[in-house]
Scaffold this motif. Structure first.
Motif, PDB file in Angstrom:
ATOM      1  N   ARG A 192       0.830  -1.212   0.000  1.00 55.25           N
ATOM      2  CA  ARG A 192       0.000   0.000   0.000  1.00 55.25           C
ATOM      3  C   ARG A 192       0.864   1.261   0.000  1.00 55.25           C
ATOM      4  O   ARG A 192       0.596   2.218  -0.736  1.00 55.25           O
ATOM      5  CB  ARG A 192      -0.934  -0.005   1.213  1.00 55.25           C
ATOM      6  CG  ARG A 192      -1.763   1.272   1.364  1.00 55.25           C
ATOM      7  CD  ARG A 192      -2.828   1.121   2.440  1.00 55.25           C
ATOM      8  NE  ARG A 192      -2.255   0.766   3.726  1.00 55.25           N
ATOM      9  CZ  ARG A 192      -1.729   1.650   4.580  1.00 55.25           C
ATOM     10  NH1 ARG A 192      -1.669   2.923   4.247  1.00 55.25           N
ATOM     11  NH2 ARG A 192      -1.256   1.256   5.746  1.00 55.25           N
ATOM     12  N   ARG A 193       1.902   1.253   0.780  1.00 58.81           N
ATOM     13  CA  ARG A 193       2.764   2.440   0.859  1.00 58.81           C
ATOM     14  C   ARG A 193       3.549   2.656  -0.433  1.00 58.81           C
ATOM     15  O   ARG A 193       3.747   3.791  -0.866  1.00 58.81           O
ATOM     16  CB  ARG A 193       3.695   2.317   2.065  1.00 58.81           C
ATOM     17  CG  ARG A 193       2.941   2.540   3.384  1.00 58.81           C
ATOM     18  CD  ARG A 193       3.772   2.119   4.585  1.00 58.81           C
ATOM     19  NE  ARG A 193       3.152   2.546   5.831  1.00 58.81           N
ATOM     20  CZ  ARG A 193       2.190   1.887   6.468  1.00 58.81           C
ATOM     21  NH1 ARG A 193       1.699   0.766   5.934  1.00 58.81           N
ATOM     22  NH2 ARG A 193       1.700   2.328   7.611  1.00 58.81           N
ATOM     23  N   ILE A 194       3.978   1.569  -1.061  1.00 60.88           N
ATOM     24  CA  ILE A 194       4.662   1.691  -2.354  1.00 60.88           C
ATOM     25  C   ILE A 194       3.696   2.211  -3.419  1.00 60.88           C
ATOM     26  O   ILE A 194       4.045   3.084  -4.220  1.00 60.88           O
ATOM     27  CB  ILE A 194       5.264   0.337  -2.767  1.00 60.88           C
ATOM     28  CG1 ILE A 194       6.397  -0.047  -1.812  1.00 60.88           C
ATOM     29  CG2 ILE A 194       5.782   0.383  -4.204  1.00 60.88           C
ATOM     30  CD1 ILE A 194       6.889  -1.473  -1.971  1.00 60.88           C
ATOM     31  N   ALA A 195       2.474   1.691  -3.408  1.00 57.63           N
ATOM     32  CA  ALA A 195       1.464   2.125  -4.379  1.00 57.63           C
ATOM     33  C   ALA A 195       1.179   3.616  -4.237  1.00 57.63           C
ATOM     34  O   ALA A 195       1.104   4.355  -5.234  1.00 57.63           O
ATOM     35  CB  ALA A 195       0.180   1.321  -4.204  1.00 57.63           C
ATOM     36  N   GLU A 196       1.034   4.083  -3.004  1.00 55.06           N
ATOM     37  CA  GLU A 196       0.754   5.503  -2.764  1.00 55.06           C
ATOM     38  C   GLU A 196       1.900   6.373  -3.264  1.00 55.06           C
ATOM     39  O   GLU A 196       1.674   7.434  -3.869  1.00 55.06           O
ATOM     40  CB  GLU A 196       0.527   5.738  -1.266  1.00 55.06           C
ATOM     41  CG  GLU A 196      -0.776   5.129  -0.739  1.00 55.06           C
ATOM     42  CD  GLU A 196      -0.861   5.144   0.777  1.00 55.06           C
ATOM     43  OE1 GLU A 196       0.166   5.495   1.433  1.00 55.06           O
ATOM     44  OE2 GLU A 196      -1.935   4.813   1.321  1.00 55.06           O
ATOM     45  N   ALA A 197       3.127   5.929  -3.040  1.00 54.67           N
ATOM     46  CA  ALA A 197       4.289   6.702  -3.475  1.00 54.67           C
ATOM     47  C   ALA A 197       4.383   6.758  -4.998  1.00 54.67           C
ATOM     48  O   ALA A 197       4.676   7.813  -5.578  1.00 54.67           O
ATOM     49  CB  ALA A 197       5.560   6.090  -2.895  1.00 54.67           C
ATOM     50  N   ARG A 198       4.111   5.653  -5.644  1.00 55.97           N
ATOM     51  CA  ARG A 198       4.196   5.608  -7.103  1.00 55.97           C
ATOM     52  C   ARG A 198       3.088   6.452  -7.742  1.00 55.97           C
ATOM     53  O   ARG A 198       3.297   7.059  -8.797  1.00 55.97           O
ATOM     54  CB  ARG A 198       4.149   4.165  -7.602  1.00 55.97           C
ATOM     55  CG  ARG A 198       5.428   3.400  -7.259  1.00 55.97           C
ATOM     56  CD  ARG A 198       5.407   1.966  -7.761  1.00 55.97           C
ATOM     57  NE  ARG A 198       5.270   1.901  -9.223  1.00 55.97           N
ATOM     58  CZ  ARG A 198       6.274   2.059 -10.078  1.00 55.97           C
ATOM     59  NH1 ARG A 198       7.493   2.321  -9.636  1.00 55.97           N
ATOM     60  NH2 ARG A 198       6.066   1.969 -11.374  1.00 55.97           N
ATOM     61  N   GLU A 199       1.939   6.495  -7.091  1.00 59.89           N
ATOM     62  CA  GLU A 199       0.854   7.347  -7.591  1.00 59.89           C
ATOM     63  C   GLU A 199       1.257   8.821  -7.574  1.00 59.89           C
ATOM     64  O   GLU A 199       0.787   9.621  -8.383  1.00 59.89           O
ATOM     65  CB  GLU A 199      -0.408   7.140  -6.746  1.00 59.89           C
ATOM     66  CG  GLU A 199      -1.121   5.821  -7.038  1.00 59.89           C
ATOM     67  CD  GLU A 199      -2.272   5.570  -6.087  1.00 59.89           C
ATOM     68  OE1 GLU A 199      -2.579   6.471  -5.273  1.00 59.89           O
ATOM     69  OE2 GLU A 199      -2.868   4.476  -6.144  1.00 59.89           O
TER      70      GLU A 199
END
Length: 461
Positions: A247-254
């Motif tokens: 989830r944290r990686i996804a948020e950062a990539r967004e």
């Protein structure tokens, strides 16, 4: 003599097509259906996929840990890698505080020289970001071609670095074009929970997982990402095991940040119940981060399919059950962390991923080879089948079925964590820079034929 690979299906990260491949020396020199070949050795690939050699971005060969050493050295480990369709590895070079980086690198070169049967490179651990280390990094990157740096956020009082070290490393990496990797677990929290478990008499292997909860991985992943954003740098999170970290990686990539993630086959097909096997068998499944509840597997597969996670490494860190894992009988903290994964990485990805419809065939190639090559400065020399690229080619039979077993694997270890699994897909032959390492399932390689790779600096893929 030239090698003419006929009748196969070429599979890259972008395309799947019928074509012959012509190899001359170490390179692919032609791809097509009406090749003008001349004199050449003909290799029949009818019914087989021609895959670019797998690239394993995460191995630990001949590595000291917990009073012992991993059971695969650079010969046995790269031989097993080749049998699994991997033609390039990137191994972790450990450093110590007070030691120069060049000294540590020289030690790792000694481990690999004359032993590796496939090509290899090194990641470099950063234990202490003092002025000398930060200055020396420029020389390391320029002369050694080591362009990826590892910081541990776990293993307190052993490998763990503080936030200042991570932040300084990120800033210097931004300046030099290096990619920073983190083992993202909150070492302080884990240390507290571990001591509490031992005080309460909880010593079985399952407590390795209970004392390293997914929240500790998610928190550390988020903290590393925040520091990366502050440094305007680039980050690669190794062995992602849980939804909290995804989830944290996804948020950062967004947000468009340069954040990348890797998971491993063990997190995709095994779960926390394996740690609870009777008669200390759970010790075979002790590695860090630990195995999670089964539902996390769907999150990880989805993250691979959707591009939130980009690669799959093995985190190959093998210890024998007898005499090594057994060091932790009566105290789970003394079980050497790690498992034997290098040989089964590609087959598990194909069988459990492609065959089950969780990822496409082209994604399989991308996450096991192409994206690794791009992230770690090896593309297009490695990671694809194209004219001018190294002839690292795997002949892969998608129809074959086999049972994974320690009785038939080539890793130098006395168990296999996937023992008894029925899988589809099998490596038949493997070429590394145009020379057979495995031919018709027989080893024909030679120690020392693997070449050390100086890698290019980071370029966002």
């Amino acid at each position: 003599m030239k090698k003419w690979i006929r009748g196969g299906t070429v599979v890259t990260a972008a395309d799947t097509y019928q074509a012959d491949v012509l190899v001359e020396g170490e390179k692919v020199v032609a791809i097509g259906n009406d090749l003008q070949v001349g004199q050449a050795e003909v290799i029949d690939a009818t019914g087989l996929y021609l895959l670019p050699g797998g690239i394993d971005p995460h191995t630990h060969l001949a590595m000291p840990f917990g009073g012992t050493v991993t059971s695969d050295d650079f010969f046995t480990g790269t031989k097993a890698a080749a049998f699994g369709g991997t033609t390039t590895i990137v191994d972790f070079c450990l450093t110590q505080k007070g030691q120069s980086l060049q000294e540590a690198i020289a030690t790792w070169h000694e481990k690999a020289n004359g032993k590796a049967v496939v090509d290899y490179g090194f990641h470099l651990m950063i234990a202490d970001a003092n002025d000398q280390v930060l200055e020396e990094l420029a020389t390391v990157i320029d002369q050694e071609g080591i362009t990826s740096l590892k910081v541990f956020m776990a293993y307190k009082n052993v490998l763990m670095a503080d936030d200042e070290t991570l932040f300084k490393t990120l800033i210097r990496a931004k300046e030099l074009g290096a990619l920073v990797q983190v083992h993202a677990e909150n070492g302080d929290v884990i240390d507290y929970l571990t001591n509490k478990a031992l005080r309460e008499g909880n010593t079985d292997p399952i407590y390795h997982a209970y004392t390293r909860p997914p929240e500790a991985e998610g928190e550390a992943t988020g903290r590393a990402i925040a520091l990366t954003a502050l440094a305007d740098a680039q980050l690669y999170v190794v062995h992602v095991s849980c939804a909290d970290a995804v989830r944290r990686i996804a948020e950062a990539r967004e947000k468009g940040w340069n954040i990348y993630g890797e998971t491993c086959p063990q997190y995709l097909v095994l779960d926390i119940t394996d740690l609870d096997r009777p008669d200390f068998e759970g010790a075979k499944y002790v590695w860090s981060p630990p195995l999670r509840e089964k539902w996390h597997q769907d999150v990880l597969w989805s993250a691979l399919k959707n591009g939130i996670l980009q690669t799959v490494g093995s985190d190959h860190c093998p210890f024998n059950f007898s005499g090594q894992k057994e060091l932790g009988r009566g105290n789970f903290t003394k079980i050497p962390n790690g498992g034997p994964i290098i040989e089964d990485r590609l087959t598990l990805l194909y069988s459990e991923g492609v065959r089950q419809g969780k990822i496409s065939l082209n994604q399989f190639v991308d996450i096991s080879s192409t994206k690794v090559a791009k992230l770690f400065g090896m593309f297009p020399q490695k990671g694809t089948i194209a004219v001018g690229s190294d002839a690292d080619i795997v002949l892969f039979d998608p129809a074959a079925e086999r049972t994974i077993s320690a009785k038939t694997h080539h890793m130098n270890v006395d168990y296999n964590p996937f023992e008894g699994m029925q899988v589809h897909g099998e490596v038949v032959s493997v070429l590394s820079r145009g020379a057979f390492v495995v031919r018709e399932k027989e080893f024909v390689g030679q120690a020392g034929n693997g070449r050390y790779l100086k890698r290019a600096t980071f370029a966002r893929p």
